[in-house]
Write a protein that holds these residues in place. Structure first.
Motif, PDB file in Angstrom:
ATOM      1  N   ALA A 199       2.474  -3.687  -0.546  1.00  0.00           N
ATOM      2  CA  ALA A 199       1.311  -3.573   0.338  1.00  0.00           C
ATOM      3  C   ALA A 199       1.396  -2.329   1.213  1.00  0.00           C
ATOM      4  O   ALA A 199       0.412  -1.600   1.388  1.00  0.00           O
ATOM      5  CB  ALA A 199       1.201  -4.834   1.204  1.00  0.00           C
ATOM      6  N   LEU A 200       2.576  -2.058   1.757  1.00  0.00           N
ATOM      7  CA  LEU A 200       2.746  -0.933   2.681  1.00  0.00           C
ATOM      8  C   LEU A 200       2.655   0.425   1.995  1.00  0.00           C
ATOM      9  O   LEU A 200       2.319   1.421   2.643  1.00  0.00           O
ATOM     10  CB  LEU A 200       4.082  -1.063   3.412  1.00  0.00           C
ATOM     11  CG  LEU A 200       4.196  -2.251   4.379  1.00  0.00           C
ATOM     12  CD1 LEU A 200       5.616  -2.354   4.932  1.00  0.00           C
ATOM     13  CD2 LEU A 200       3.188  -2.122   5.527  1.00  0.00           C
ATOM     14  N   THR A 201       2.959   0.491   0.706  1.00  0.00           N
ATOM     15  CA  THR A 201       2.959   1.784   0.002  1.00  0.00           C
ATOM     16  C   THR A 201       1.762   1.960  -0.923  1.00  0.00           C
ATOM     17  O   THR A 201       1.747   2.876  -1.747  1.00  0.00           O
ATOM     18  CB  THR A 201       4.258   1.948  -0.818  1.00  0.00           C
ATOM     19  OG1 THR A 201       4.395   0.841  -1.734  1.00  0.00           O
ATOM     20  CG2 THR A 201       5.483   2.005   0.088  1.00  0.00           C
ATOM     21  N   THR A 202       0.728   1.136  -0.773  1.00  0.00           N
ATOM     22  CA  THR A 202      -0.458   1.254  -1.631  1.00  0.00           C
ATOM     23  C   THR A 202      -1.118   2.632  -1.576  1.00  0.00           C
ATOM     24  O   THR A 202      -1.501   3.173  -2.620  1.00  0.00           O
ATOM     25  CB  THR A 202      -1.485   0.159  -1.283  1.00  0.00           C
ATOM     26  OG1 THR A 202      -0.909  -1.119  -1.566  1.00  0.00           O
ATOM     27  CG2 THR A 202      -2.759   0.317  -2.103  1.00  0.00           C
ATOM     28  N   PRO A 203      -1.280   3.272  -0.395  1.00  0.00           N
ATOM     29  CA  PRO A 203      -1.891   4.608  -0.398  1.00  0.00           C
ATOM     30  C   PRO A 203      -1.143   5.612  -1.280  1.00  0.00           C
ATOM     31  O   PRO A 203      -1.770   6.462  -1.923  1.00  0.00           O
ATOM     32  CB  PRO A 203      -1.838   5.015   1.081  1.00  0.00           C
ATOM     33  CG  PRO A 203      -1.863   3.714   1.820  1.00  0.00           C
ATOM     34  CD  PRO A 203      -1.048   2.785   0.979  1.00  0.00           C
ATOM     35  N   LEU A 204       0.174   5.527  -1.317  1.00  0.00           N
ATOM     36  CA  LEU A 204       0.951   6.431  -2.165  1.00  0.00           C
ATOM     37  C   LEU A 204       0.742   6.106  -3.638  1.00  0.00           C
ATOM     38  O   LEU A 204       0.755   6.997  -4.488  1.00  0.00           O
ATOM     39  CB  LEU A 204       2.437   6.325  -1.810  1.00  0.00           C
ATOM     40  CG  LEU A 204       2.806   6.721  -0.379  1.00  0.00           C
ATOM     41  CD1 LEU A 204       4.286   6.461  -0.115  1.00  0.00           C
ATOM     42  CD2 LEU A 204       2.482   8.200  -0.131  1.00  0.00           C
ATOM     43  N   ASP A 205       0.512   4.843  -3.947  1.00  0.00           N
ATOM     44  CA  ASP A 205       0.240   4.445  -5.324  1.00  0.00           C
ATOM     45  C   ASP A 205      -1.129   4.943  -5.765  1.00  0.00           C
ATOM     46  O   ASP A 205      -1.304   5.388  -6.908  1.00  0.00           O
ATOM     47  CB  ASP A 205       0.316   2.924  -5.454  1.00  0.00           C
ATOM     48  CG  ASP A 205       0.241   2.459  -6.896  1.00  0.00           C
ATOM     49  OD1 ASP A 205       1.060   2.944  -7.711  1.00  0.00           O
ATOM     50  OD2 ASP A 205      -0.621   1.625  -7.220  1.00  0.00           O
ATOM     51  N   VAL A 206      -2.109   4.878  -4.877  1.00  0.00           N
ATOM     52  CA  VAL A 206      -3.445   5.413  -5.175  1.00  0.00           C
ATOM     53  C   VAL A 206      -3.353   6.906  -5.473  1.00  0.00           C
ATOM     54  O   VAL A 206      -3.935   7.409  -6.450  1.00  0.00           O
ATOM     55  CB  VAL A 206      -4.415   5.170  -3.998  1.00  0.00           C
ATOM     56  CG1 VAL A 206      -5.736   5.915  -4.211  1.00  0.00           C
ATOM     57  CG2 VAL A 206      -4.674   3.678  -3.820  1.00  0.00           C
TER      58      VAL A 206
END
Length: 285
Positions: A199-206
């Motif tokens: 959840a916390l690293t979703t922007p990096l996954d996007v």
């Protein structure tokens, strides 16, 4: 309470390969939905719920060696770095970060997988055909498109996941007065740690997904025409992140957070549960 035993290199290698293959094949449909939600073309145009196993061929090839490399490196580092007790989280963070050298194996399969999942080369293109097209138009470098954004995602992710996973295992072992934990107990710890980090690293996954799906370098299918890559400027990673935020809003940076968190929570349970089951099984034989 007895001390934790160290697995051999080959035990962690085999257990890691088994765990990686199990989790990637089991949760592949959720990963497909997450990838399509994050694609710039939108969920429906990327395929919607159709063909949710598109790209699974690349996973079959890359899962076992990638996970095997990760766990064998992680275990070797964890038992070699002289940081214990209060500094144990630093040990686990450092060990997991170094183990992300496995991205050298994982990124090429990720590139093929994401492009096949979103039909970037056409709805009927197989993983093998996609790999052929990448090699033909971009060479070896094409398989490492998004390598640095993957590293940017994976190191923060594992730096959160593994210290939390080891902490939860340690506290549960104290509570139960038993080492090692059973596989299902380690799986619960893995699920909590994986979901939190996901959840916390979703922007990096996007960001990673957008970079891997950007075909401005190499072959670009638009109305079945090949565009001239020399006339197109590929944005830098900071610029790309700013573009997503400005053009699509902060919400776009968390696109796919629900399936990603669900997938990695469940996947963390399977991945780490299977690993603990397999490695302790190998150690007891």
């Amino acid at each position: 309470m007895a001390a934790e035993r160290k697995p051999t290199f080959f035990q962690s290698l085999a257990a890691g390969g088994l765990a990686g293959t199990a989790v990637d094949l089991l949760f592949f449909p959720i990963d497909t939905v997450k990838t399509r939600l994050q694609s710039a073309q939108g969920f429906i145009k990327a395929g919607g719920f159709r063909g949710i196993y598109k790209g699974v061929g690349s996973v079959v090839v890359g899962s076992a060696p990638g996970a095997a490399a990760f766990f064998s490196t992680y275990e070797a580092m964890k038992h070699s770095v002289p940081l214990h007790d209060q500094l144990a989280p630093v040990n686990h963070m450092l060990s997991a970060s170094v183990a992300e050298t496995a991205c050298l194996i994982r990124v090429p399969t990720e590139v093929i997988k994401t492009r096949t999942q979103t039909s970037m080369y056409g709805a009927s293109t197989s993983s093998f055909k996609a790999a052929t097209l990448v090699m033909q138009h971009d060479g070896i470098r094409g398989f490492y498109r998004g390598f640095w954004t993957t590293i940017m995602r994976e190191i923060p992710f594992t730096s959160l996941q593994f210290p939390l996973y080891e902490f939860l295992k340690h506290r549960l072992s104290i509570y139960l007065d038993r080492i090692p934990l059973h596989a299902h107990e380690a799986a619960v710890c893995g699920s909590i740690a994986g979901g939190t980090a996901a959840a916390l690293t979703t922007p990096l996954d996007v960001l990673k997904t957008r970079v891997m799906l950007d075909l401005r370098v190499g072959l670009c299918y638009e109305s079945r025409r090949i565009q001239d890559p020399s006339k197109q400027q590929v944005p830098s990673i900071p610029m790309r992140l700013r573009q997503i935020y400005v053009q699509e809003g902060a919400k776009a940076l968390f696109a796919g957070i629900v399936p990603r968190t669900m997938w990695i929570s469940a996947g963390g349970a399977v991945f780490l549960g299977v690993y603990e089951w397999a490695v302790h099984g190998f150690m007891s034989t």
